[in-house]
Design an enzyme around this catalytic site. Structure first.
Site, short mmCIF file in Angstrom:
data_model
loop_
_atom_site.label_atom_id
_atom_site.label_comp_id
_atom_site.label_asym_id
_atom_site.label_seq_id
_atom_site.Cartn_x
_atom_site.Cartn_y
_atom_site.Cartn_z
N GLY A 35 0.78 -1.24 0.00
CA GLY A 35 0.00 0.00 0.00
C GLY A 35 0.81 1.28 0.00
N ASN A 40 1.83 2.98 -2.56
CA ASN A 40 1.28 3.91 -3.57
C ASN A 40 -0.02 4.54 -3.10
OD1 ASN A 40 2.90 4.14 -6.16
ND2 ASN A 40 2.96 1.93 -5.79
N LEU A 64 -3.29 -7.26 -7.51
CA LEU A 64 -2.67 -8.36 -8.25
C LEU A 64 -3.62 -9.21 -9.09
CD1 LEU A 64 -0.02 -9.58 -5.64
CD2 LEU A 64 0.32 -8.15 -7.67
N LYS A 65 -4.92 -9.04 -8.88
CA LYS A 65 -5.86 -9.87 -9.63
C LYS A 65 -6.22 -9.23 -10.96
CE LYS A 65 -6.44 -13.35 -6.97
NZ LYS A 65 -6.85 -13.27 -5.58
N ILE A 68 -8.71 -7.83 -13.59
CA ILE A 68 -10.04 -7.22 -13.49
C ILE A 68 -10.96 -7.89 -14.52
CG2 ILE A 68 -11.32 -5.05 -13.75
CD1 ILE A 68 -9.47 -4.90 -11.37
N HIS A 89 2.49 0.42 -13.25
CA HIS A 89 3.34 -0.74 -13.51
C HIS A 89 4.80 -0.33 -13.27
CE1 HIS A 89 4.40 -4.60 -15.20
NE2 HIS A 89 5.37 -3.99 -15.87
N ASP A 139 -1.55 -5.22 -18.71
CA ASP A 139 -0.54 -4.19 -18.99
C ASP A 139 -0.56 -3.70 -20.45
OD1 ASP A 139 0.38 -4.45 -16.35
OD2 ASP A 139 1.75 -6.06 -16.92
N GLU A 186 7.49 5.91 -8.65
CA GLU A 186 6.05 5.60 -8.63
C GLU A 186 5.32 6.55 -7.69
OE1 GLU A 186 4.83 1.49 -8.16
OE2 GLU A 186 6.84 0.83 -8.66
C1 GRF Z 1 4.19 -1.30 -7.15
O1 GRF Z 1 5.50 -1.54 -7.54
C2 GRF Z 1 3.29 -1.16 -8.37
O2 GRF Z 1 3.92 -0.61 -9.47
C3 GRF Z 1 2.91 -2.58 -8.66
O3 GRF Z 1 2.81 -3.21 -7.42
C4 GRF Z 1 3.59 -2.51 -6.45
C5 GRF Z 1 2.67 -2.13 -5.34
O4 GRF Z 1 3.33 -1.55 -4.24
N1 GRF Z 1 1.73 -2.63 -9.50
P1 GRF Z 1 2.49 -0.89 -3.05
O5 GRF Z 1 1.48 -1.93 -2.57
O6 GRF Z 1 1.81 0.33 -3.61
O7 GRF Z 1 3.50 -0.56 -2.01
#
Ligand code: GRF
Length: 203
Positions: free
Chosen positions: A12, A14, A87-88, A90, A106, A147, A176
């Site tokens: 989490g 991001n 991760l799933k 959609i 990504h 992607d 990111e």
């Molecule tokens: C990030 O590297 C994002 O690009 C990828 O999964 C990771 C998630 O990290 N899709 P977080 O859960 O936001 O720390």
């Protein structure tokens, strides 16, 4: 005011970056959606009193189906869905219900190093093995293929001197945390437009 839903599966960081960096006057995180009952991202949402939905393709206790989630998010007037480490895959009917309203971050420069199985350290390992000298982060629209949706924004970082995939991960994650809040704010400002089949992020 743009209402967003953030989809998470893990750490989490991001989500936290969006929460901390996007002005609350422009964007409200109206819901967190997770496929995992217990993860740091869900804990963060609970601490901040953001409503959390657990989603599943199957009907099971404590979970909402994607089908019902569509109604729920529409009822809340959610205008943007942000996949931040979700991760799933959609489901197609969910993608159809929110056309051009779902974005993903990504941890590499698409269209390279993406696709099924390319998540987490796998991405950085592939970048490392390729001996690429730059990597970076990509925010793109989500369509029905992993992607594959149109690229909204990218930022690159020099990795010519790295010694491990973990070092790449660390450099990319920093980027990111800048790029995703930047793009979310641009959506709130109506500065993301599609023209001539390309996505433009206006000043
Ligand atoms: C990030 O590297 C994002 O690009 C990828 O999964 C990771 C998630 O990290 N899709 P977080 O859960 O936001 O720390």
């Amino acid at each position: 005011m743009l209402k967003i839903a953030v989809f998470v599966s893990g750490r989490g960081s991001n989500l936290k970056a969006i929460y901390e960096k996007v002005p609350k006057s422009k964007v409200e995180i109206a819901a967190i959606v997770s496929d995992k009952l217990d993860c740091p991202a869900v804990k963060f949402a609970e601490e901040k009193n953001i409503p959390v939905y657990f989603v599943s393709t199957k009907e099971k206790e404590n979970f909402i189906t994607y089908f019902n989630l569509i109604d729920e998010l529409k009822r809340m007037n959610v205008g943007l869905i942000v996949l931040a480490g979700f991760l799933k895959k959609i489901p197609d009917e969910f993608v159809d219900a929110f056309e051009n309203k779902i974005i993903n971050i990504h941890p590499a420069l698409l269209p390279s190093f993406g696709g099924k199985g390319m998540y987490g350290i796998n991405v950085h390992q592939a970048v490392f093995n390729s001996s690429a000298k730059v990597s970076g982060a990509t925010v793109h629209f989500v369509d029905k293929i992993y992607d594959n949706g149109k690229i909204i924004a990218q930022r690159a970082v020099d990795i010519s001197d790295v010694k491990s995939p973990e070092e790449i991960a660390e450099r990319v994650l920093k980027i990111e945390h800048e790029l995703l809040p930047f793009v979310v704010e641009k959506f709130a400002d109506n500065k993301v437009v599609i023209e001539n089949n390309r996505v433009l992020v206006l000043e």
